[in-house]
Design a protein around this motif. Structure first.
Motif, PDB file in Angstrom:
ATOM      1  N   UNK A 259      -1.845  16.167  -4.134  1.00 34.41           N
ATOM      2  CA  UNK A 259      -1.344  14.997  -3.420  1.00 34.41           C
ATOM      3  C   UNK A 259      -1.058  13.804  -4.299  1.00 34.41           C
ATOM      4  N   UNK A 260      -1.207  13.983  -5.609  1.00 38.85           N
ATOM      5  CA  UNK A 260      -0.919  12.890  -6.527  1.00 38.85           C
ATOM      6  C   UNK A 260       0.558  12.562  -6.571  1.00 38.85           C
ATOM      7  N   UNK A 261       0.866  11.428  -7.140  1.00 38.16           N
ATOM      8  CA  UNK A 261       2.252  10.969  -7.196  1.00 38.16           C
ATOM      9  C   UNK A 261       3.131  12.012  -7.864  1.00 38.16           C
ATOM     10  N   UNK A 262       4.269  12.275  -7.265  1.00 41.21           N
ATOM     11  CA  UNK A 262       5.221  13.262  -7.765  1.00 41.21           C
ATOM     12  C   UNK A 262       6.391  12.536  -8.413  1.00 41.21           C
ATOM     13  N   UNK A 263       6.329  12.400  -9.720  1.00 47.15           N
ATOM     14  CA  UNK A 263       7.372  11.690 -10.441  1.00 47.15           C
ATOM     15  C   UNK A 263       8.661  12.496 -10.521  1.00 47.15           C
ATOM     16  N   UNK A 264       8.613  13.780 -10.222  1.00 45.13           N
ATOM     17  CA  UNK A 264       9.833  14.587 -10.172  1.00 45.13           C
ATOM     18  C   UNK A 264      10.630  14.316  -8.900  1.00 45.13           C
ATOM     19  N   UNK A 265       9.926  13.967  -7.833  1.00 41.63           N
ATOM     20  CA  UNK A 265      10.544  13.695  -6.538  1.00 41.63           C
ATOM     21  C   UNK A 265       9.906  12.443  -5.922  1.00 41.63           C
ATOM     22  N   UNK A 266      10.055  11.287  -6.579  1.00 41.77           N
ATOM     23  CA  UNK A 266       9.325  10.096  -6.131  1.00 41.77           C
ATOM     24  C   UNK A 266       9.706   9.618  -4.735  1.00 41.77           C
ATOM     25  N   UNK A 267      10.980   9.651  -4.384  1.00 46.54           N
ATOM     26  CA  UNK A 267      11.385   9.150  -3.069  1.00 46.54           C
ATOM     27  C   UNK A 267      10.875  10.045  -1.947  1.00 46.54           C
ATOM     28  N   UNK A 268      10.885  11.336  -2.182  1.00 45.29           N
ATOM     29  CA  UNK A 268      10.350  12.250  -1.172  1.00 45.29           C
ATOM     30  C   UNK A 268       8.843  12.041  -1.006  1.00 45.29           C
ATOM     31  N   UNK A 269       8.140  11.835  -2.133  1.00 47.19           N
ATOM     32  CA  UNK A 269       6.703  11.602  -2.070  1.00 47.19           C
ATOM     33  C   UNK A 269       6.414  10.312  -1.318  1.00 47.19           C
TER      34      UNK A 269
ATOM     35  N   UNK B 105       8.278   8.835   0.874  1.00 48.64           N
ATOM     36  CA  UNK B 105       8.665   8.956   2.283  1.00 48.64           C
ATOM     37  C   UNK B 105       7.559   9.584   3.131  1.00 48.64           C
ATOM     38  N   UNK B 106       6.652  10.290   2.496  1.00 48.19           N
ATOM     39  CA  UNK B 106       5.560  10.942   3.228  1.00 48.19           C
ATOM     40  C   UNK B 106       4.341  10.031   3.402  1.00 48.19           C
TER      41      UNK B 106
ATOM     42  N   UNK C 260       1.928   7.007   4.719  1.00 46.88           N
ATOM     43  CA  UNK C 260       1.735   6.351   6.008  1.00 46.88           C
ATOM     44  C   UNK C 260       0.791   5.176   5.812  1.00 46.88           C
ATOM     45  N   UNK C 261       0.577   4.437   6.879  1.00 41.56           N
ATOM     46  CA  UNK C 261      -0.352   3.306   6.825  1.00 41.56           C
ATOM     47  C   UNK C 261       0.105   2.215   5.876  1.00 41.56           C
ATOM     48  N   UNK C 262      -0.865   1.547   5.272  1.00 42.63           N
ATOM     49  CA  UNK C 262      -0.556   0.387   4.448  1.00 42.63           C
ATOM     50  C   UNK C 262       0.251   0.753   3.202  1.00 42.63           C
ATOM     51  N   UNK C 263       0.089   1.996   2.694  1.00 39.15           N
ATOM     52  CA  UNK C 263       0.883   2.378   1.528  1.00 39.15           C
ATOM     53  C   UNK C 263       2.367   2.480   1.892  1.00 39.15           C
ATOM     54  N   UNK C 264       2.657   3.011   3.071  1.00 46.81           N
ATOM     55  CA  UNK C 264       4.052   3.078   3.522  1.00 46.81           C
ATOM     56  C   UNK C 264       4.610   1.669   3.706  1.00 46.81           C
ATOM     57  N   UNK C 265       3.793   0.771   4.223  1.00 43.77           N
ATOM     58  CA  UNK C 265       4.253  -0.603   4.393  1.00 43.77           C
ATOM     59  C   UNK C 265       4.448  -1.297   3.043  1.00 43.77           C
ATOM     60  N   UNK C 266       3.612  -0.969   2.052  1.00 39.33           N
ATOM     61  CA  UNK C 266       3.802  -1.517   0.703  1.00 39.33           C
ATOM     62  C   UNK C 266       5.126  -1.028   0.114  1.00 39.33           C
ATOM     63  N   UNK C 267       5.469   0.223   0.386  1.00 44.98           N
ATOM     64  CA  UNK C 267       6.744   0.742  -0.086  1.00 44.98           C
ATOM     65  C   UNK C 267       7.903   0.035   0.605  1.00 44.98           C
TER      66      UNK C 267
END
Length: 133
Positions: A37-47, A49-50, A52-59
Motif C-alpha cells: 500500500x505504499x506510494x506507487x511512483x510508477x502510477x502516482x495519479x492512480x494511487x 485517486x484511491x 480517502x479521508x483527509x489524505x484525499x482532501x490534502x490531494x
C-alpha cells in the motif's frame, strides 16, 4: 545580494504549498513497500485517486493550490508593473498566504463552508493586486 521583499517571500511560500499538500496526501504511503500500500511512483495519479479521508482532501487541496497560483503570480506581476506601494503589495500577499494556509487546513479538516470563505478571501487578495497603485 538583493534582499527579497515580503511579497517575494510569499510567492516562494505559495509555490511550495502544493508540494506540502502533496506530501500530506502521500504520507499514508511513506515507509511502506508498494505491494503493502505504499506510494506507487510508477502510477502516482492512480494511487492518489484511491485515497480517502483527509489524505484525499490534502490531494484536492494540492490541485486547488496549483489552480490558485497563476492568479496570485499574475497579480504580483501587475502590481510590480504599476509600481504599486510595496507595503500594500506585501499586505495583500500576506493576506493571500494566510487565506491559503487556512484554506488548506480547513480542507484537510473537512470544513467546507469555512474553507470556501477563505478561498474567496485568497482570490480577493490576488484580484486586488491587479488594482493597487
Amino acid at each position: 545580494m538583493t534582499q527579497l521583499t515580503i511579497s517575494q517571500l510569499c510567492l516562494l511560500v505559495a509555490c511550495a504549498l502544493p508540494v506540502v499538500c502533496a506530501s500530506l496526501a502521500k504520507s499514508k504511503g511513506f515507509g511502506k513497500r508498494r505491494r503493502d500500500g505504499g506510494f506507487d511512483n510508477n502510477h502516482p495519479r492512480e494511487w492518489l485517486a484511491k485515497l480517502d479521508g483527509w489524505q484525499a482532501r490534502a490531494n484536492a487541496a494540492q490541485a486547488n493550490s496549483w489552480e490558485a497560483l497563476p492568479v496570485f503570480i499574475a497579480g504580483l506581476f501587475v502590481a510590480h508593473q504599476h509600481q504599486a506601494a510595496q507595503g500594500t503589495v506585501d499586505a495583500l500577499a500576506l493576506g493571500f498566504i494566510a487565506a491559503r494556509l487556512g484554506y488548506i487546513g480547513l480542507y484537510v479538516a473537512d470544513q467546507a463552508s469555512l474553507r470556501s470563505l477563505l478561498w474567496v478571501a485568497g482570490l480577493g487578495a490576488s484580484a486586488a493586486l491587479f488594482f493597487v497603485r
